[in-house]
Scaffold this motif. Sequence first.
Motif, short mmCIF file in Angstrom:
data_model
loop_
_atom_site.label_atom_id
_atom_site.label_comp_id
_atom_site.label_asym_id
_atom_site.label_seq_id
_atom_site.Cartn_x
_atom_site.Cartn_y
_atom_site.Cartn_z
N LYS A 177 58.89 -67.89 60.82
CA LYS A 177 59.89 -67.02 61.45
C LYS A 177 59.70 -67.13 62.96
O LYS A 177 58.56 -66.97 63.44
CB LYS A 177 59.73 -65.56 61.01
CG LYS A 177 59.95 -65.35 59.52
CD LYS A 177 59.93 -63.87 59.14
CE LYS A 177 58.57 -63.27 59.43
NZ LYS A 177 58.42 -61.89 58.97
N PRO A 178 60.75 -67.40 63.72
CA PRO A 178 60.56 -67.63 65.16
C PRO A 178 59.92 -66.45 65.88
O PRO A 178 59.17 -66.65 66.83
CB PRO A 178 61.98 -67.92 65.67
CG PRO A 178 62.89 -67.32 64.65
CD PRO A 178 62.17 -67.43 63.34
N GLU A 179 60.15 -65.24 65.42
CA GLU A 179 59.57 -64.07 66.09
C GLU A 179 58.05 -64.00 65.94
O GLU A 179 57.39 -63.21 66.62
CB GLU A 179 60.22 -62.77 65.59
CG GLU A 179 60.06 -62.51 64.12
CD GLU A 179 61.19 -63.06 63.25
OE1 GLU A 179 61.35 -62.55 62.12
OE2 GLU A 179 61.90 -64.00 63.68
N ASP A 180 57.48 -64.84 65.09
CA ASP A 180 56.02 -64.89 64.91
C ASP A 180 55.35 -65.92 65.81
O ASP A 180 54.12 -66.06 65.79
CB ASP A 180 55.67 -65.19 63.45
CG ASP A 180 56.08 -64.08 62.51
OD1 ASP A 180 56.24 -62.93 62.96
OD2 ASP A 180 56.23 -64.38 61.31
N ILE A 216 65.77 -64.32 70.16
CA ILE A 216 67.21 -64.47 69.98
C ILE A 216 67.44 -65.78 69.24
O ILE A 216 67.43 -66.86 69.85
CB ILE A 216 67.95 -64.47 71.33
CG1 ILE A 216 67.63 -63.19 72.11
CG2 ILE A 216 69.46 -64.63 71.10
CD1 ILE A 216 68.15 -63.20 73.53
N PRO A 217 67.61 -65.71 67.91
CA PRO A 217 67.83 -66.94 67.15
C PRO A 217 69.30 -67.34 67.18
O PRO A 217 70.19 -66.50 67.25
CB PRO A 217 67.40 -66.56 65.74
CG PRO A 217 67.62 -65.08 65.66
CD PRO A 217 67.45 -64.54 67.06
N PHE A 218 69.53 -68.64 67.14
CA PHE A 218 70.87 -69.20 67.01
C PHE A 218 70.74 -70.49 66.22
O PHE A 218 70.14 -71.47 66.69
CB PHE A 218 71.50 -69.48 68.38
CG PHE A 218 72.85 -70.12 68.27
CD1 PHE A 218 73.96 -69.36 67.90
CD2 PHE A 218 73.03 -71.47 68.51
CE1 PHE A 218 75.21 -69.95 67.78
CE2 PHE A 218 74.27 -72.07 68.41
CZ PHE A 218 75.37 -71.30 68.03
N THR A 255 56.18 -64.66 79.03
CA THR A 255 56.53 -66.05 78.76
C THR A 255 58.02 -66.19 78.46
O THR A 255 58.70 -65.21 78.17
CB THR A 255 55.76 -66.56 77.54
OG1 THR A 255 56.20 -65.84 76.39
CG2 THR A 255 54.26 -66.39 77.71
N SER A 256 58.49 -67.41 78.52
CA SER A 256 59.82 -67.78 78.04
C SER A 256 59.65 -69.06 77.25
O SER A 256 59.01 -70.00 77.73
CB SER A 256 60.79 -68.05 79.19
OG SER A 256 61.01 -66.88 79.94
N GLU A 257 60.21 -69.11 76.05
CA GLU A 257 60.10 -70.30 75.22
C GLU A 257 61.39 -70.55 74.45
O GLU A 257 62.14 -69.62 74.18
CB GLU A 257 58.98 -70.18 74.18
CG GLU A 257 57.61 -69.93 74.72
CD GLU A 257 57.25 -68.46 74.72
OE1 GLU A 257 56.22 -68.13 75.31
OE2 GLU A 257 58.00 -67.64 74.15
N ALA A 284 65.72 -70.84 68.85
CA ALA A 284 65.56 -69.44 69.23
C ALA A 284 64.97 -69.37 70.63
O ALA A 284 64.14 -70.21 71.01
CB ALA A 284 64.66 -68.71 68.24
N LEU A 285 65.42 -68.39 71.38
CA LEU A 285 64.88 -68.09 72.69
C LEU A 285 63.91 -66.93 72.52
O LEU A 285 64.25 -65.91 71.91
CB LEU A 285 66.00 -67.70 73.66
CG LEU A 285 65.58 -67.21 75.04
CD1 LEU A 285 64.88 -68.33 75.81
CD2 LEU A 285 66.80 -66.70 75.80
N LEU A 286 62.70 -67.09 73.08
CA LEU A 286 61.66 -66.07 72.93
C LEU A 286 61.18 -65.61 74.30
O LEU A 286 61.23 -66.35 75.28
CB LEU A 286 60.45 -66.64 72.19
CG LEU A 286 60.68 -67.28 70.84
CD1 LEU A 286 59.39 -67.93 70.35
CD2 LEU A 286 61.18 -66.26 69.85
#
Length: 147
Positions: free
Chosen positions: A12-15, A78-80, A108-110, A84-86
């Motif tokens: 899951k991208p949020e992880d 923010i998934p698309f 951070t930004s990823e 995803a932008l984290l």
Amino acid sequence: MTNTPKQYMVMKPEDMNTTFAQAYNSGNIDNLLALYEPNGILLTPDGSLEQGIQNLRQTLSDLLSLRGTMISNNVFCIPFENIALLRAHFTLNGFDASGNDIQITGHTSEIVRKQPDGQWLYIVDHPFGANSLPELNVGGASNRVEK
């Protein structure tokens, strides 16, 4: 990278950011590198871009040389579709080359991308993505981390 240890596979991208901290805390460079696509990009503390696993190895090894413990908490995801932008807030408590305690914090930004096997990997990693480089303050010291 294809041989990601199961405990560092991000489904899951949020992880992603929490898993990065766990991989860092393991002290194993391969656990960190397994979180990046083969041609992933990492912005270094001096502001240059590194691309590809072999080029990221030295910067991530330098990070591991701080012999620290990291905590990283997701601020947003923010998934698309398959990207995803984290953004995360992290704290790293470690030691400088002289053995003095240091603390590095930041946001951070990823950008991560879902792989065919379902795991998510970094395609762009900007460890200080919420700060412009001249404004970075690392442990109250200079604006740039020396290699």
